[in-house]
Design a protein around this motif. Structure first.
Motif, PDB file in Angstrom:
ATOM      1  N   UNK A 281      -5.962 -24.475   8.061  1.00 24.35           N
ATOM      2  CA  UNK A 281      -4.505 -24.352   8.121  1.00 24.35           C
ATOM      3  C   UNK A 281      -3.858 -24.943   6.875  1.00 24.35           C
ATOM      4  N   UNK A 282      -2.602 -24.585   6.659  1.00 23.99           N
ATOM      5  CA  UNK A 282      -1.871 -25.059   5.483  1.00 23.99           C
ATOM      6  C   UNK A 282      -0.967 -26.226   5.863  1.00 23.99           C
ATOM      7  N   UNK A 283      -1.042 -27.307   5.101  1.00 22.32           N
ATOM      8  CA  UNK A 283      -0.120 -28.431   5.265  1.00 22.32           C
ATOM      9  C   UNK A 283       0.967 -28.308   4.208  1.00 22.32           C
ATOM     10  N   UNK A 284       2.212 -28.578   4.587  1.00 24.36           N
ATOM     11  CA  UNK A 284       3.322 -28.480   3.648  1.00 24.36           C
ATOM     12  C   UNK A 284       4.337 -29.588   3.938  1.00 24.36           C
ATOM     13  N   UNK A 285       5.342 -29.711   3.061  1.00 26.20           N
ATOM     14  CA  UNK A 285       6.408 -30.675   3.326  1.00 26.20           C
ATOM     15  C   UNK A 285       7.429 -30.069   4.285  1.00 26.20           C
ATOM     16  N   UNK A 286       8.372 -30.874   4.733  1.00 22.35           N
ATOM     17  CA  UNK A 286       9.296 -30.437   5.784  1.00 22.35           C
ATOM     18  C   UNK A 286      10.206 -29.299   5.311  1.00 22.35           C
ATOM     19  N   UNK A 287      10.584 -29.289   4.029  1.00 22.10           N
ATOM     20  CA  UNK A 287      11.447 -28.215   3.535  1.00 22.10           C
ATOM     21  C   UNK A 287      10.713 -26.876   3.533  1.00 22.10           C
ATOM     22  N   UNK A 288       9.442 -26.892   3.114  1.00 22.36           N
ATOM     23  CA  UNK A 288       8.650 -25.665   3.142  1.00 22.36           C
ATOM     24  C   UNK A 288       8.417 -25.204   4.576  1.00 22.36           C
ATOM     25  N   UNK A 289       8.218 -26.182   5.471  1.00 24.75           N
ATOM     26  CA  UNK A 289       8.013 -25.844   6.886  1.00 24.75           C
ATOM     27  C   UNK A 289       9.261 -25.153   7.454  1.00 24.75           C
ATOM     28  N   UNK A 290      10.419 -25.661   7.101  1.00 26.33           N
ATOM     29  CA  UNK A 290      11.675 -25.055   7.560  1.00 26.33           C
ATOM     30  C   UNK A 290      11.784 -23.614   7.079  1.00 26.33           C
ATOM     31  N   UNK A 291      11.441 -23.400   5.804  1.00 24.91           N
ATOM     32  CA  UNK A 291      11.489 -22.048   5.249  1.00 24.91           C
ATOM     33  C   UNK A 291      10.536 -21.117   5.998  1.00 24.91           C
ATOM     34  N   UNK A 292       9.305 -21.577   6.220  1.00 22.79           N
ATOM     35  CA  UNK A 292       8.308 -20.739   6.899  1.00 22.79           C
ATOM     36  C   UNK A 292       8.678 -20.487   8.355  1.00 22.79           C
ATOM     37  N   UNK A 293       9.268 -21.489   9.004  1.00 22.37           N
ATOM     38  CA  UNK A 293       9.687 -21.335  10.397  1.00 22.37           C
ATOM     39  C   UNK A 293      10.746 -20.228  10.522  1.00 22.37           C
ATOM     40  N   UNK A 294      11.735 -20.264   9.650  1.00 24.18           N
ATOM     41  CA  UNK A 294      12.790 -19.251   9.703  1.00 24.18           C
ATOM     42  C   UNK A 294      12.276 -17.874   9.280  1.00 24.18           C
ATOM     43  N   UNK A 295      11.356 -17.845   8.322  1.00 22.30           N
ATOM     44  CA  UNK A 295      10.748 -16.577   7.928  1.00 22.30           C
ATOM     45  C   UNK A 295       9.978 -15.969   9.100  1.00 22.30           C
ATOM     46  N   UNK A 296       9.208 -16.814   9.808  1.00 19.33           N
ATOM     47  CA  UNK A 296       8.420 -16.313  10.931  1.00 19.33           C
ATOM     48  C   UNK A 296       9.321 -15.827  12.078  1.00 19.33           C
ATOM     49  N   UNK A 297      10.434 -16.515  12.276  1.00 19.45           N
ATOM     50  CA  UNK A 297      11.383 -16.047  13.292  1.00 19.45           C
ATOM     51  C   UNK A 297      11.938 -14.676  12.931  1.00 19.45           C
ATOM     52  N   UNK A 298      12.265 -14.469  11.669  1.00 19.71           N
ATOM     53  CA  UNK A 298      12.781 -13.177  11.229  1.00 19.71           C
ATOM     54  C   UNK A 298      11.744 -12.072  11.446  1.00 19.71           C
ATOM     55  N   UNK A 299      10.488 -12.400  11.140  1.00 16.84           N
ATOM     56  CA  UNK A 299       9.427 -11.408  11.325  1.00 16.84           C
ATOM     57  C   UNK A 299       9.233 -11.089  12.810  1.00 16.84           C
ATOM     58  N   UNK A 300       9.424 -12.111  13.642  1.00 17.41           N
ATOM     59  CA  UNK A 300       9.188 -11.934  15.073  1.00 17.41           C
ATOM     60  C   UNK A 300      10.206 -10.995  15.713  1.00 17.41           C
ATOM     61  N   UNK A 301      11.358 -10.815  15.077  1.00 19.14           N
ATOM     62  CA  UNK A 301      12.341  -9.868  15.609  1.00 19.14           C
ATOM     63  C   UNK A 301      11.789  -8.432  15.567  1.00 19.14           C
ATOM     64  N   UNK A 302      10.915  -8.160  14.588  1.00 18.00           N
ATOM     65  CA  UNK A 302      10.411  -6.799  14.399  1.00 18.00           C
ATOM     66  C   UNK A 302       8.997  -6.635  14.949  1.00 18.00           C
ATOM     67  N   UNK A 303       8.207  -7.690  14.906  1.00 16.70           N
ATOM     68  CA  UNK A 303       6.807  -7.588  15.304  1.00 16.70           C
ATOM     69  C   UNK A 303       6.598  -8.227  16.667  1.00 16.70           C
ATOM     70  N   UNK A 304       5.711  -7.664  17.431  1.00 14.80           N
ATOM     71  CA  UNK A 304       5.399  -8.213  18.746  1.00 14.80           C
ATOM     72  C   UNK A 304       4.319  -9.288  18.581  1.00 14.80           C
ATOM     73  N   UNK A 305       4.722 -10.478  18.121  1.00 14.29           N
ATOM     74  CA  UNK A 305       3.781 -11.560  17.865  1.00 14.29           C
ATOM     75  C   UNK A 305       4.130 -12.769  18.728  1.00 14.29           C
ATOM     76  N   UNK A 306       3.108 -13.424  19.230  1.00 12.16           N
ATOM     77  CA  UNK A 306       3.311 -14.594  20.091  1.00 12.16           C
ATOM     78  C   UNK A 306       3.146 -15.868  19.261  1.00 12.16           C
ATOM     79  N   UNK A 307       4.159 -16.180  18.494  1.00 17.81           N
ATOM     80  CA  UNK A 307       4.119 -17.401  17.674  1.00 17.81           C
ATOM     81  C   UNK A 307       4.675 -18.574  18.476  1.00 17.81           C
ATOM     82  N   UNK A 308       4.085 -19.744  18.242  1.00 20.27           N
ATOM     83  CA  UNK A 308       4.501 -20.943  18.967  1.00 20.27           C
ATOM     84  C   UNK A 308       4.857 -22.068  17.995  1.00 20.27           C
ATOM     85  N   UNK A 309       5.849 -22.840  18.392  1.00 26.20           N
ATOM     86  CA  UNK A 309       6.161 -24.107  17.725  1.00 26.20           C
ATOM     87  C   UNK A 309       5.566 -25.223  18.568  1.00 26.20           C
TER      88      UNK A 309
END
Length: 397
Positions: A281-309
């Protein structure tokens, strides 16, 4: 013959480049008295003020007589420094006039702080019309600064204002010199200057920041990252405080730094942007994590993916275990998962496309590696999971 007195760093007196202070025999109290007179040279000092600062803890029934005795002995030591038959007024002389003591400095005695301030003043005068001359003068002043004022006398309250004054003046001059060097793109000189400065003042954030920025301008991204990790640990360990936002922002600058001098091609892009280690897995700082979290949420609107926080709670928040714990998570999670430290006792994770029962598998795998490592106890770790796209429940009033 001239006397040269050093106070920026260890206290010393030299003649013809040779220390004459270290050859003399002085008690701790006499040494402290000498440093006190040097600090307040050419100023009238009441005996009561000297006693309050230097002899307040003495058990003597007659502190004034004790002070007179010490000054008598100090005068003899000073006289021994001078050539036979020399006029003391040309070098150093302790006078007592109208109830005041005063150490007068003669024309044949030089003190480093006087030269230090004179060079800086001349540099400031040249800054506007001759920046190259200003830079040379600032460099001369910085070379004189070998450490805190009278650094071998660490615990005297009366020293604090003078010591802080020269330290601030040094750092201010260092910043001015660095700015002049930056304007000429002399990044190699800035690196060398900062490295020398850190030997004198290793805990000053601004020096670390300027060093890392100069490394980046030279294309030394790995060196900058290594220095960031080293300095972060140093500041947190020694000062026990979190570095400033300006300092922590350097990690983003380092990680996002890409040289644009050459045209982009796929080889240069891979070299600049791709992680060396793509395992786990990838470790990142909190700002990068925030970016990836919001990116994954945007992708989840279109893709049927079961992502978890996921929130991992740790009761044993020993920060020295963070590196080992990061390794456990890196190889317990999958390549598409991401984690970061929210604080010393909580870790956030994005678990990508978790299938049926996948949450239990992730949790059990982490618990298993924790048991095998003996790093922390299993009972000190707990997890909370939430689907990334789940709506928050309404607050009941």
């Amino acid at each position: 013959m001239k006397l040269s007195i050093s106070t920026l760093g260890e206290f010393d007196i030299k003649s013809d480049g040779q220390s004459i202070l270290k050859q003399s025999s002085r008690t701790y109290r006499l040494n402290k008295l000498f440093e006190y007179f040097i600090t307040f040279r050419n100023k009238k000092l009441l005996p009561e003020m000297i006693i309050d600062n230097l002899l307040s803890e003495s058990e003597s029934d007659d502190p004034k007589n004790m002070l007179r005795t010490q000054i008598f002995r100090l005068r003899k030591i000073i006289k021994a420094f001078l050539p036979e038959g020399a006029d003391e007024s040309e070098y150093l002389m302790i006078n007592f006039v109208n109830g005041y003591y005063c150490l007068e400095i003669g024309e044949k005695t030089e003190i480093d702080v006087d030269e230090f301030e004179a060079l800086i003043h001349r540099g400031d005068m040249d800054m506007e019309h001759d920046p190259e001359s200003a830079a040379r003068l600032y460099q001369g002043a910085i070379k004189l600064y070998k450490g805190l004022y009278l650094s071998d006398n660490a615990y005297e309250v009366w020293l604090v204002p003078t010591r802080n004054y020269y330290q601030r003046l040094y750092l201010k001059t260092l910043r001015k010199l660095i700015e002049l060097l930056k304007e000429k793109n002399e990044n190699e000189t800035v690196v060398a200057l900062c490295e020398e400065a850190l030997l004198v003042d290793p805990y000053e954030e601004s020096i670390h920041i300027n060093l890392m920025e100069a490394m980046l301008h030279q294309g030394q991204q790995k060196n900058a990252l290594n220095h960031y990790e080293y300095s972060m640990k140093l500041l947190m360990r020694e000062l026990d405080i979190k570095p400033s936002a300006m300092f922590t922002e350097m990690l983003n600058k380092i990680q996002n730094h890409v040289s644009k001098d050459n045209p982009a091609d796929f080889n240069s892009i891979n070299s600049e942007l791709e992680d060396e280690n793509l395992l786990g897995a990838m470790q990142c700082n909190i700002d990068s994590f925030k970016f990836l979290l919001n990116l994954q949420k945007r992708k989840s609107f279109r893709n049927d993916e079961n992502d978890y926080l996921c929130i991992m709670n740790i009761n044993d928040s020993n920060s020295r275990k963070s590196k080992e714990l990061s390794e456990i998570l890196r190889y317990s999670l999958r390549k598409g998962d991401v984690f970061t430290y929210w604080n010393q006792s909580q870790i956030l994770m994005i678990l990508h496309d978790v299938k049926d029962g996948g949450i239990d598998v992730v949790r059990d795998r982490i618990y298993s590696k924790i048991r095998n490592s003996s790093l922390i106890k299993e009972r000190d770790v707990s997890f909370s999971f939430k689907p990334l796209m789940q709506e928050e429940p309404a607050v009941q009033h």
